[in-house]
Design a protein around this motif. Structure first.
Motif, PDB file in Angstrom:
ATOM      1  N   THR A 269       0.834  -1.212   0.000  1.00 25.16           N
ATOM      2  CA  THR A 269       0.000   0.000   0.000  1.00 25.16           C
ATOM      3  C   THR A 269       0.867   1.260   0.000  1.00 25.16           C
ATOM      4  O   THR A 269       0.471   2.285  -0.557  1.00 25.16           O
ATOM      5  CB  THR A 269      -0.930   0.018   1.231  1.00 25.16           C
ATOM      6  OG1 THR A 269      -0.148  -0.223   2.404  1.00 25.16           O
ATOM      7  CG2 THR A 269      -2.011  -1.040   1.100  1.00 25.16           C
ATOM      8  N   THR A 270       2.051   1.175   0.616  1.00 28.83           N
ATOM      9  CA  THR A 270       2.948   2.329   0.608  1.00 28.83           C
ATOM     10  C   THR A 270       3.371   2.649  -0.825  1.00 28.83           C
ATOM     11  O   THR A 270       3.431   3.818  -1.224  1.00 28.83           O
ATOM     12  CB  THR A 270       4.196   2.037   1.474  1.00 28.83           C
ATOM     13  OG1 THR A 270       3.766   1.420   2.694  1.00 28.83           O
ATOM     14  CG2 THR A 270       4.951   3.305   1.783  1.00 28.83           C
ATOM     15  N   ALA A 271       3.637   1.615  -1.592  1.00 28.31           N
ATOM     16  CA  ALA A 271       3.990   1.803  -3.005  1.00 28.31           C
ATOM     17  C   ALA A 271       2.833   2.448  -3.753  1.00 28.31           C
ATOM     18  O   ALA A 271       3.017   3.335  -4.590  1.00 28.31           O
ATOM     19  CB  ALA A 271       4.359   0.460  -3.637  1.00 28.31           C
ATOM     20  N   LEU A 272       1.628   2.009  -3.420  1.00 26.83           N
ATOM     21  CA  LEU A 272       0.425   2.559  -4.050  1.00 26.83           C
ATOM     22  C   LEU A 272       0.304   4.052  -3.746  1.00 26.83           C
ATOM     23  O   LEU A 272       0.019   4.867  -4.637  1.00 26.83           O
ATOM     24  CB  LEU A 272      -0.786   1.800  -3.489  1.00 26.83           C
ATOM     25  CG  LEU A 272      -1.983   1.520  -4.380  1.00 26.83           C
ATOM     26  CD1 LEU A 272      -1.557   0.869  -5.674  1.00 26.83           C
ATOM     27  CD2 LEU A 272      -2.984   0.626  -3.642  1.00 26.83           C
ATOM     28  N   LEU A 273       0.535   4.398  -2.487  1.00 24.06           N
ATOM     29  CA  LEU A 273       0.448   5.804  -2.089  1.00 24.06           C
ATOM     30  C   LEU A 273       1.536   6.635  -2.769  1.00 24.06           C
ATOM     31  O   LEU A 273       1.287   7.769  -3.201  1.00 24.06           O
ATOM     32  CB  LEU A 273       0.562   5.933  -0.562  1.00 24.06           C
ATOM     33  CG  LEU A 273      -0.687   5.486   0.211  1.00 24.06           C
ATOM     34  CD1 LEU A 273      -0.397   5.405   1.710  1.00 24.06           C
ATOM     35  CD2 LEU A 273      -1.863   6.429  -0.053  1.00 24.06           C
ATOM     36  N   SER A 274       2.707   6.079  -2.894  1.00 21.98           N
ATOM     37  CA  SER A 274       3.793   6.801  -3.569  1.00 21.98           C
ATOM     38  C   SER A 274       3.463   6.998  -5.040  1.00 21.98           C
ATOM     39  O   SER A 274       3.785   8.037  -5.620  1.00 21.98           O
ATOM     40  CB  SER A 274       5.104   6.034  -3.432  1.00 21.98           C
ATOM     41  OG  SER A 274       5.431   5.889  -2.074  1.00 21.98           O
ATOM     42  N   ALA A 275       2.833   6.000  -5.640  1.00 23.85           N
ATOM     43  CA  ALA A 275       2.412   6.117  -7.041  1.00 23.85           C
ATOM     44  C   ALA A 275       1.394   7.240  -7.177  1.00 23.85           C
ATOM     45  O   ALA A 275       1.465   8.076  -8.083  1.00 23.85           O
ATOM     46  CB  ALA A 275       1.821   4.784  -7.513  1.00 23.85           C
ATOM     47  N   TYR A 276       0.459   7.249  -6.226  1.00 20.74           N
ATOM     48  CA  TYR A 276      -0.564   8.305  -6.231  1.00 20.74           C
ATOM     49  C   TYR A 276       0.093   9.673  -6.123  1.00 20.74           C
ATOM     50  O   TYR A 276      -0.220  10.598  -6.884  1.00 20.74           O
ATOM     51  CB  TYR A 276      -1.541   8.061  -5.071  1.00 20.74           C
ATOM     52  CG  TYR A 276      -2.500   9.195  -4.848  1.00 20.74           C
ATOM     53  CD1 TYR A 276      -3.652   9.325  -5.636  1.00 20.74           C
ATOM     54  CD2 TYR A 276      -2.265  10.155  -3.859  1.00 20.74           C
ATOM     55  CE1 TYR A 276      -4.530  10.377  -5.445  1.00 20.74           C
ATOM     56  CE2 TYR A 276      -3.142  11.208  -3.663  1.00 20.74           C
ATOM     57  CZ  TYR A 276      -4.272  11.318  -4.457  1.00 20.74           C
ATOM     58  OH  TYR A 276      -5.134  12.365  -4.269  1.00 20.74           O
ATOM     59  N   ASP A 277       1.028   9.783  -5.178  1.00 20.17           N
ATOM     60  CA  ASP A 277       1.704  11.072  -4.963  1.00 20.17           C
ATOM     61  C   ASP A 277       2.427  11.527  -6.228  1.00 20.17           C
ATOM     62  O   ASP A 277       2.412  12.714  -6.566  1.00 20.17           O
ATOM     63  CB  ASP A 277       2.712  10.963  -3.811  1.00 20.17           C
ATOM     64  CG  ASP A 277       2.012  10.820  -2.458  1.00 20.17           C
ATOM     65  OD1 ASP A 277       0.785  11.080  -2.396  1.00 20.17           O
ATOM     66  OD2 ASP A 277       2.677  10.431  -1.481  1.00 20.17           O
ATOM     67  N   ALA A 278       3.057  10.581  -6.911  1.00 24.37           N
ATOM     68  CA  ALA A 278       3.811  10.927  -8.121  1.00 24.37           C
ATOM     69  C   ALA A 278       2.876  11.459  -9.208  1.00 24.37           C
ATOM     70  O   ALA A 278       3.171  12.447  -9.872  1.00 24.37           O
ATOM     71  CB  ALA A 278       4.586   9.709  -8.620  1.00 24.37           C
ATOM     72  N   VAL A 279       1.749  10.799  -9.386  1.00 23.66           N
ATOM     73  CA  VAL A 279       0.806  11.225 -10.427  1.00 23.66           C
ATOM     74  C   VAL A 279       0.153  12.547 -10.026  1.00 23.66           C
ATOM     75  O   VAL A 279       0.029  13.466 -10.832  1.00 23.66           O
ATOM     76  CB  VAL A 279      -0.264  10.134 -10.691  1.00 23.66           C
ATOM     77  CG1 VAL A 279      -1.287  10.626 -11.719  1.00 23.66           C
ATOM     78  CG2 VAL A 279       0.397   8.844 -11.181  1.00 23.66           C
ATOM     79  N   LYS A 280      -0.214  12.615  -8.760  1.00 31.69           N
ATOM     80  CA  LYS A 280      -0.854  13.834  -8.247  1.00 31.69           C
ATOM     81  C   LYS A 280       0.080  15.037  -8.424  1.00 31.69           C
ATOM     82  O   LYS A 280      -0.354  16.125  -8.804  1.00 31.69           O
ATOM     83  CB  LYS A 280      -1.174  13.627  -6.763  1.00 31.69           C
ATOM     84  CG  LYS A 280      -2.001  14.723  -6.145  1.00 31.69           C
ATOM     85  CD  LYS A 280      -3.481  14.492  -6.403  1.00 31.69           C
ATOM     86  CE  LYS A 280      -4.314  15.656  -5.861  1.00 31.69           C
ATOM     87  NZ  LYS A 280      -5.676  15.633  -6.413  1.00 31.69           N
ATOM     88  N   ALA A 281       1.363  14.799  -8.167  1.00 29.36           N
ATOM     89  CA  ALA A 281       2.334  15.882  -8.260  1.00 29.36           C
ATOM     90  C   ALA A 281       2.694  16.219  -9.700  1.00 29.36           C
ATOM     91  O   ALA A 281       3.393  17.182  -9.961  1.00 29.36           O
ATOM     92  CB  ALA A 281       3.598  15.513  -7.482  1.00 29.36           C
ATOM     93  N   GLY A 282       2.246  15.388 -10.612  1.00 33.80           N
ATOM     94  CA  GLY A 282       2.506  15.646 -12.023  1.00 33.80           C
ATOM     95  C   GLY A 282       3.850  15.147 -12.515  1.00 33.80           C
ATOM     96  O   GLY A 282       4.251  15.411 -13.644  1.00 33.80           O
ATOM     97  N   SER A 283       4.553  14.379 -11.703  1.00 33.69           N
ATOM     98  CA  SER A 283       5.859  13.881 -12.170  1.00 33.69           C
ATOM     99  C   SER A 283       5.713  12.583 -12.952  1.00 33.69           C
ATOM    100  O   SER A 283       6.681  12.082 -13.518  1.00 33.69           O
ATOM    101  CB  SER A 283       6.823  13.714 -10.990  1.00 33.69           C
ATOM    102  OG  SER A 283       6.232  12.935  -9.982  1.00 33.69           O
ATOM    103  N   ALA A 284       4.515  12.019 -12.984  1.00 34.21           N
ATOM    104  CA  ALA A 284       4.266  10.820 -13.807  1.00 34.21           C
ATOM    105  C   ALA A 284       2.795  10.809 -14.214  1.00 34.21           C
ATOM    106  O   ALA A 284       1.953  11.356 -13.497  1.00 34.21           O
ATOM    107  CB  ALA A 284       4.603   9.560 -13.025  1.00 34.21           C
ATOM    108  N   LYS A 285       2.527  10.215 -15.392  1.00 33.74           N
ATOM    109  CA  LYS A 285       1.127  10.100 -15.814  1.00 33.74           C
ATOM    110  C   LYS A 285       0.558   8.742 -15.409  1.00 33.74           C
ATOM    111  O   LYS A 285      -0.574   8.637 -14.962  1.00 33.74           O
ATOM    112  CB  LYS A 285       1.021  10.235 -17.344  1.00 33.74           C
ATOM    113  CG  LYS A 285       1.423  11.584 -17.894  1.00 33.74           C
ATOM    114  CD  LYS A 285       0.336  12.624 -17.747  1.00 33.74           C
ATOM    115  CE  LYS A 285      -0.756  12.446 -18.803  1.00 33.74           C
ATOM    116  NZ  LYS A 285      -1.845  13.431 -18.574  1.00 33.74           N
TER     117      LYS A 285
END
Lengths: 120, 482, 398
Positions: free
Chosen positions: B111-127
């Motif tokens: 789930t931590t990986a999931l949250l980090s993925a969310y943060d990355a997309v939310k921050a705009g550093s990944a689509k």
């Protein structure tokens, strides 16, 4: 070999020669030793199977071996004749139906200590 | 809106009846009995290969070149140092200009990986970020871990378009709570007293995380369609639901009975299970456990209908099972007993890592080439076209075989080749769309192999060179799942 | 315009050790044994030899690399010696090298010698090959063995021609029984034992559908030939054997990577045979070839080879087998010496061992197993797997 047709399934009758048991049969790649001839009641019929073991100790290209069950088929006539060398022979009907093969393989895997099952 | 855009899962085909384990080892610790069955990775599977399998399911119908990051969560990496996420990214044939990371050392990190993925997309550093989680944890012979641990994997894509379940909020707690631990170089977990783990661990942290999430998101537990949380203990799993005031229908089945406790991937597998039955508007809460807890709230959107039924997910993998009838096979598959491989079986030729570097897309990605002149796909990559009347030189473009199905041109079951699961079955595969090569086969009984049967490709461990510390991976042909 | 090698080179002496598990004999001993017989047979001395070609395959467990092992073992007087290796055709390649050297006019008399010591690995079977296939292939090749590779051809062959597994196994059994029967008559064979169809059909599987008697074994052995200019051959003996053709063919990759090949024949063998017949001027092989030694590493290989060599029509080799066409008293006796099934397969020696039988048969010196009045003999080697391999076909006559 004789072919006859019953209810759409091709049945094959073959002669099974009762060779000496516990005697090594050698090839250049290894040997096998038939140990026991057994009969099993299955679906109201009698199935002949042979238990033995084999070593593949000089094959091109590998080493292996197995303990096996050879299943010549349903017994049609048990030791009713002898061959030209005086060995007793039986008549068997080979098992071709895939479902029966699968079921018999399952039964024999549970019942016997074997790693290979081969139908005639 | 940022959230889940796709999901996938993987459960190895082998399942062992726990009664079989108990019959073998129950004499030692008679209290270890557990009902049901558990999933057992084949001898050629591990966390990396299962992570790949779940990821492939998740990638169904998606453009792999659009993935910007890959996160992999596990506590059972084959390597201490060589990133598993990098191996997996190569297996997916992703672009090289992406971010990859392993999330490890706690079963919470899925789930931590999931949250980090969310943060990355939310921050705009990944689509688009793909998260894979897999575990293949082992217990000592005669331990309750041996009964309860199952093997499996899940994969979740996080993105900002085509979202099937948006992430509405999360709440995390982190404690250095040592219920179980495994030091560097150890194979098996140590574990503190069960009562301590149940009372202080699961019953406190999971409830704390869910309550915290509910409060933060102003959510009434009655409005949650499914809560997915792990628990080693079936009784306590039920108890936690009761304490939270959840109706049993709101609680996602933890699959202890048919898969087992799958460590890092467990919460994500439960999430996939929940999504498979979800409908637009559903609130789904997924919770992890391990040195604390993460709780995540998802809201399912209309887009779910586009994905539902198009993935193998949990259901189809659960259905595609074969019984493992030998306890000894199970422990041999995990290398827990020394087995006689013979002198020949022990020979592992050295792996040329510079060769692997050159050929990484071909070996790990099963990427071949296609002749631009005549259109013939070929594997491995050729410089000169193999089609007899073509023979064009250096006219190749990349061509992925990993995602192609094929049919079995011919095969054999070999008693001589060394295999941890003999006979070694291999054959020649003709791919749909062209191309032919020979491959090992796995997850198959000799009796069920037929000429022309449809096959697909599965990423597996090819060999372990223990002396050099190398895990070699390649693709094998398997019967099409489902 | 090149016109091939036909009748330019003759074999004037050959030697062959007894094949088998020669625990007490090293490679050197085997080489000397084969060499001694060959030069005595040719009636020459070591100093008459001008160059040598040396075949050995598994250098790591056999003699080591390069040509020195041969030169050192035989104490060749600083001769030019070339080591060749081409899988199972290694022995044939040594002979081809020596014959081509004589045909080129570079030398008058050359030696070809092949040896393999396979029983020094500590386990049965050929040495582990995965490190021998190159750094890339070892990452992607399946864990394949030779029986498995050929079993895959049997599976295709039976499927294409509608042969039931039961019928297929019977045909293969007959192929094997015939060779074992011949091997009994050969004192140099490793295994000398007749087998019955019943014994073959009751044997367990090695790689389905190939059983214990469908697979050849490993042995130690060596064989050698002395070749010279054909125009000087009669100075040495009245019955030299002339080389009519020596061809090899190697896979291009299309069988394995392109989908046209149907897996029921060997593409290289088909092409190699056609080239060899052309070189030898043979128009109708079924009528003109007197005897054959083919690479019966597996019974299915021999069966398919009958067709690849244009002896039997496609899909019909089984009929010829049933008719006894390839038996010792048949139209074209095949494996009169017992073949790989009775000799095993010391790789570097096998091709020369086959030619040894052709040579003796053509000279009428094959003893108990002598074929009546043979004119043309053919040898065939196959290395690798049906899907990726190399073939040699050599033809010799009086």
């Amino acid at each position: 070999m004789a072919f006859f047709q019953t209810s759409g399934v091709l049945k094959v009758r073959r002669i099974y020669t009762h060779e000496d048991l516990n005697k090594e049969v050698r090839s250049i790649a290894g040997y096998y030793i038939p140990e026991e001839e057994k009969r099993l009641n299955y679906n109201g019929r009698e199935v002949l199977y042979v238990i033995g073991h084999a070593a593949i100790d000089n094959s091109c290209c590998g080493v292996g071996g197995c303990r096996y069950a050879l299943i010549p088929g349903y017994v049609v006539a048990w030791k009713n004749k002898t061959d030209e060398t005086g060995k007793p022979v039986s008549e068997v009907e080979t098992i071709v139906d895939e479902d029966s093969k699968t079921e018999l393989a399952g039964i024999l895997k549970e019942k016997e200590t074997i790693t290979q099952i081969e139908f005639w | 809106m940022v959230g889940i855009t796709s999901y996938g899962a993987y459960i190895p085909r082998y399942r062992i009846d726990r009664g079989r384990i108990y019959k073998a080892m129950g004499w030692l610790n008679p209290a270890t009995y557990m009902p049901g069955e558990k999933a057992v990775a084949n001898f050629d599977e591990d966390s990396v290969s299962m992570g790949v399998a779940a990821g492939i399911d998740c990638l169904t119908g998606m453009d792999r070149k659009e993935i910007d990051a890959l996160f992999f969560a596990t506590t059972t990496s084959p390597y201490k140092e060589r990133q598993s996420a990098g191996i997996i990214a190569t297996a997916f044939d992703l672009r090289p200009d992406i971010r990859t990371a392993d999330f490890t050392d706690s079963v919470k990190t899925g789930t931590t990986a999931l949250l980090s993925a969310y943060d990355a997309v939310k921050a705009g550093s990944a689509k688009n970020v793909i998260v894979c989680a897999a575990d293949c944890r082992v217990g000592k012979a005669g331990s309750s871990q041996e009964e309860i641990f199952g093997d499996g994997a899940a994969s979740i894509m996080i993105g900002d378009s085509g979202v099937i379940a948006s992430l509405e909020g999360s709440y995390s707690v982190s404690y250095d709570f040592v219920d179980h631990w495994r030091a560097d170089g150890e194979i098996f977990d140590h574990q503190w007293e069960d009562r301590f783990i149940r009372d202080i661990g699961y019953n406190r942290f999971i409830i704390e995380a869910i309550s915290g999430l509910a409060k933060k998101c102003k959510l009434d537990v009655k409005d949650i369609a499914k809560v997915a949380y792990p628990c080693l203990y079936a009784g306590d799993h039920k108890g936690i639901g009761k304490k939270l005031g959840l109706d049993p229908a709101q609680v996602q089945d933890p699959m202890l009975n048919n898969v087992g406790y799958t460590g890092t991937s467990n919460p994500l597998m439960l999430l996939v299970g929940a999504l498979e039955d979800a409908k637009a508007g559903d609130n789904i809460v997924v919770v992890s456990f391990g040195n604390g807890s993460d709780a995540l709230l998802f809201k399912v959107t209309d887009e779910i209908e586009k994905v539902k039924g198009n993935r193998r997910g949990i259901k189809k993998h659960l259905a595609a099972k074969r019984e493992l009838t030998s306890y000894e096979k199970m422990i041999s598959f995990r290398n827990l007993i020394p087995v006689e491989k013979g002198i020949r079986g022990e020979v592992i030729p050295p792996t040329a890592l510079s060769e692997l570097w050159r050929s990484r897309r071909q070996v790990l990605g099963l990427c071949g080439s296609k002749c631009k002149v005549c259109g013939t796909p070929q594997y491995p990559v050729q410089k000169i076209c193999v089609k007899p009347d073509c023979g064009a030189i250096d006219q190749m473009e990349d061509y992925l075989f990993a995602d192609k199905r094929g049919h079995l041109f011919t095969y054999t079951g070999d008693m001589l080749a060394f295999s941890m699961n003999p006979p070694a079955i291999y054959g020649i595969v003709d791919f749909e769309g062209g191309g032919r090569y020979w491959f090992d086969m796995t997850d198959v009984d000799q009796e069920s192999v037929k000429v022309d049967m449809p096959v697909e490709m599965s990423f597996r461990k090819k060999y372990i060179d223990a002396k050099s510390g190398i895990h070699g991976y390649f693709w094998k042909a398997i019967p099409v799942i489902g | 315009m090149a016109d091939g090698i036909k009748d330019k080179v003759a074999i004037i002496g050959m030697g062959c050790t007894k094949f088998g598990e020669r625990w007490e004999m090293g490679s050197e001993d085997l080489m000397v044994e084969a060499f001694q017989e060959a030069i005595e047979d040719a009636g020459i001395e070591k100093k008459d030899i001008q160059a040598a070609w040396f075949g050995s395959c598994f250098d790591d467990v056999n003699v080591g690399k390069a040509a020195t092992p041969l030169s050192l073992a035989l104490k060749l007087p600083f001769l030019p010696v070339t080591r060749v290796e081409n899988f199972c055709a290694t022995g044939s390649e040594a002979l081809r090298g020596a014959a081509y050297a004589v045909a080129s006019g570079a030398y008058d008399i050359c030696l070809a010698l092949g040896v393999e010591k396979l029983k020094d690995t500590g386990y049965g079977g050929l040495p582990e090959m995965s490190s021998a296939m190159g750094t890339k292939n070892r990452l992607i090749f399946p864990g394949i063995t030779a029986p498995g590779g050929f079993a895959m051809m049997a599976t295709r062959y039976f499927a294409k021609y509608g042969i039931s597994p039961e019928e297929g196994k019977k045909i293969l059994a007959k192929v094997s029984i015939k060779s074992h029967k011949n091997g009994v008559k050969n004192p140099k064979a490793h295994l000398r034992r007749e087998i019955t169809e019943e014994q073959v059909l009751k044997a367990p599987m090695i790689a389905w559908p190939l059983g214990l008697f469908d697979c050849c074994g490993v042995s130690d052995g060596s064989a050698a030939a002395i070749v010279c200019r054909a125009d000087m051959a009669k100075n040495f003996r009245p019955d030299p054997v002339r080389i009519k053709a020596m061809q090899i063919a190697i896979s291009s990759g299309e069988e394995m990577m392109y989908t046209d090949w149907d897996g029921t024949y060997v593409e290289t063998a088909t092409r190699c045979a056609a080239r060899a017949y052309k070189e030898a001027g043979i128009k109708n092989p079924r009528e003109e070839v007197s005897m054959m030694e083919v690479h019966d590493c597996f019974s299915i290989t021999e069966l398919v080879t009958y067709e690849d060599l244009q002896i039997s029509p496609r899909g019909k080799a089984g009929d010829d087998v049933r008719d006894g066409f390839f038996d010792l008293d048949g139209k074209i006796p095949c494996q009169p010496d017992g073949g790989l099934k009775c000799f095993g397969h010391p790789i570097g020696a096998t091709g020369l061992r086959m030619m040894y039988e052709v040579y003796k048969q053509l000279q009428g010196k094959a003893g108990e197993r002598q074929i009546k009045d043979p004119k043309i003999g053919l040898t065939h080697n196959m290395g690798g797997f049906p899907a990726m391999n190399l073939i040699s076909v050599s033809i010799a006559g009086l």
